[in-house]
Design a protein around this motif. Structure first.
Motif: not given
Length: 199
Positions: A154-165
Motif C-alpha cells: 500500500v505504501a509503495d503504491l501510494a508513493r508511486t501515485f503520489g509522486w506521479a501527481f
C-alpha cells in the motif's frame, strides 16, 4: 449576453466558513506532522481539506454566495496548505528540499507581479484552469506521499501515485505561473495603450 455572477460583501457565508476552517487546519496539520507525528490524523486532515476545497466553490455557486472575501480566502488557503505540507514533509525527510523550495518560489514570482497589476489599476487576474488543475494534482499528491512513508504494498503504491501527481502538479503549477506572468505583461501593455481600469 451572459450574466455576470453576483458577488457579495458578506463575510459569514457557508463557503467562507469552510475556507476559514481550512485555514485553521494549517497549523494543526504542521503540529500533527512535526509534533506527535500522527500521520493518520494528518492524512485525514489533508483529505478533509481537499473535500472542503471542492465544497466551498461548489456551495458558493449553488447557494449564490460568491463573495469578495471568498475569492481571497480560497486561494490563500490553498497556498498555505501547499506551503505547510511541503515544509512539514521536508522537515520529516519525506520529500527532498528542492521540492519544498520550487513550489513557494513560483508563488514568490507571482507576488512580485502584484505591484505591476496595482499600478495599472487592476485588482487581480482571473483564476486560470491550469492553476486549478495544478492545485488539484498537488492536493492529491500530498496525502499519497504521506501515506507512502511506510512499508508494504500500500505504501509503495501510494508513493508511486503520489509522486506521479506531484510531478504533474509541479509542472502545471509553474506553467500556470508563467501564464499569469504573461497575462500581467499583456495587461501592462494594454493598460499603457488604453489607460487603467479596475476589474
Amino acid at each position: 449576453m451572459a450574466q455576470v455572477p453576483s458577488r457579495t460583501t458578506r463575510v459569514w457565508t457557508i463557503p467562507n466558513l469552510l475556507s476559514m476552517a481550512r485555514l485553521a487546519g494549517v497549523p494543526l496539520f504542521l503540529w500533527l506532522v512535526l509534533g506527535p507525528e500522527a500521520d493518520a490524523w494528518a492524512l485525514a486532515l489533508l483529505m478533509l481539506s481537499g473535500i472542503t476545497d471542492y465544497l466551498d466553490g461548489y456551495l458558493a455557486r449553488k447557494l449564490d454566495q460568491r463573495s469578495t472575501l471568498g475569492e481571497i480566502l480560497d486561494p490563500v488557503a490553498d497556498r498555505l496548505y501547499i506551503l505547510a505540507v511541503v515544509v512539514g514533509l521536508a522537515l520529516r525527510d519525506i520529500i527532498p528540499w528542492w521540492f519544498a523550495v520550487i513550489l513557494p518560489a513560483r508563488d514568490a514570482l507571482l507576488w512580485c507581479l502584484v505591484p505591476f497589476l496595482r499600478r495599472k489599476g487592476y485588482s487581480s487576474l482571473p483564476v486560470h484552469f491550469l492553476g486549478k488543475a495544478a492545485t488539484f494534482n498537488l492536493l492529491y499528491a500530498f496525502p499519497l506521499i504521506l501515506l507512502g512513508d511506510g512499508e508494504g504494498i500500500v505504501a509503495d503504491l501510494a508513493r508511486t501515485f503520489g509522486w506521479a501527481f506531484a510531478i504533474w502538479g509541479i509542472g502545471l503549477y509553474w506553467w500556470a505561473g508563467l501564464l499569469y506572468a504573461w497575462q500581467v505583461y499583456r495587461l501592462h501593455g494594454d493598460a499603457d495603450r488604453q489607460g487603467p481600469r479596475v476589474e
